[in-house]
Design a protein around this motif. Structure first.
Motif, short mmCIF file in Angstrom:
data_model
loop_
_atom_site.label_atom_id
_atom_site.label_comp_id
_atom_site.label_asym_id
_atom_site.label_seq_id
_atom_site.Cartn_x
_atom_site.Cartn_y
_atom_site.Cartn_z
N TRP A 140 2.80 -0.29 7.75
CA TRP A 140 1.67 0.63 7.62
C TRP A 140 1.79 1.75 8.64
O TRP A 140 1.60 2.92 8.33
N ASP A 141 2.16 1.40 9.86
CA ASP A 141 2.31 2.41 10.90
C ASP A 141 3.54 3.29 10.63
O ASP A 141 3.46 4.51 10.69
N ARG A 200 6.11 4.15 0.93
CA ARG A 200 6.89 5.18 1.60
C ARG A 200 8.08 4.57 2.35
O ARG A 200 9.18 5.11 2.33
N CYS A 201 7.83 3.45 3.04
CA CYS A 201 8.90 2.79 3.79
C CYS A 201 10.06 2.39 2.89
O CYS A 201 11.22 2.51 3.28
N GLY A 230 5.03 3.93 7.87
CA GLY A 230 4.91 4.70 6.63
C GLY A 230 3.84 5.77 6.67
O GLY A 230 3.74 6.58 5.74
N THR A 231 3.04 5.81 7.73
CA THR A 231 2.00 6.82 7.83
C THR A 231 2.64 8.20 8.02
O THR A 231 3.43 8.38 8.93
N PRO A 232 2.29 9.15 7.14
CA PRO A 232 2.86 10.49 7.31
C PRO A 232 2.46 11.09 8.65
O PRO A 232 1.31 10.98 9.07
N ARG A 233 3.41 11.69 9.31
CA ARG A 233 3.17 12.29 10.62
C ARG A 233 2.95 13.79 10.43
O ARG A 233 3.66 14.44 9.68
N ASP A 245 0.86 -1.18 0.00
CA ASP A 245 0.00 0.00 0.00
C ASP A 245 0.90 1.23 0.00
O ASP A 245 2.12 1.12 -0.07
N GLU A 246 0.30 2.39 0.06
CA GLU A 246 1.05 3.64 0.00
C GLU A 246 2.05 3.76 1.15
O GLU A 246 3.16 4.27 0.97
N ASN A 247 1.69 3.29 2.33
CA ASN A 247 2.61 3.38 3.47
C ASN A 247 3.81 2.46 3.31
O ASN A 247 4.93 2.82 3.69
#
Length: 138
Positions: A130-131, A66-67, A133-136, A61-63
């Motif tokens: 998922w966690d 990102r990772c 890679g979630t944008p902060r 997924d998107e996250n």
């Protein structure tokens, strides 16, 4: 899609997947390039395929992107002209390395899951990714 699934071993976990098996998994990504659609992308395709072979086919997924492509020393830097298949060729070995190197962590997370709804090491990695890679928000 069924032809590619038929070529995959039924009892080979992702951590032990051969180069040939990883190459076969990349064929799923090639489907996205061969028959592009706005209805199904890597995320949906891999969610469905993971359900068919949860020990072998990773989630995406998107996250997770990102990772592997944006955070820290990203091992699969973004390349705008890269095909879905070429992304898979770059990403799958890196993902496999992370699964193998951190297997004890993934197994510990698997052991925490409700036995009635078991998860695989690949799903454990997906949960963590998922966690992470979630944008902060700043």
């Amino acid at each position: 899609m069924n032809e590619v699934l038929a070529r995959l071993p039924k009892d080979e976990p992702f951590a032990e997947a051969s180069l040939e098996t990883l190459e076969t998994i990349t064929d799923f990504f090639g489907i996205l390039g061969a028959k592009p659609t706005t209805q199904v992308g890597k995320t949906k395709l891999l969610k469905v395929l993971h359900r068919k072979r949860p020990e072998l086919i990773p989630l995406f997924d998107e996250n997770i992107r990102r990772c592997y492509s944006l955070i820290g020393a990203a091992p699969v830097p973004p390349i705008g002209s890269r095909t879905h298949r070429d992304f898979a060729i770059a990403w799958l070995p890196e993902l496999q390395r992370d699964v193998v190197q951190q297997m004890s962590v993934w197994q510990e997370i698997v052991a925490m899951a409700d036995p009635a709804v078991s998860i695989t090491p690949l799903r454990a990695l997906d949960i963590v990714g998922w966690d992470l890679g979630t944008p902060r928000r700043q």
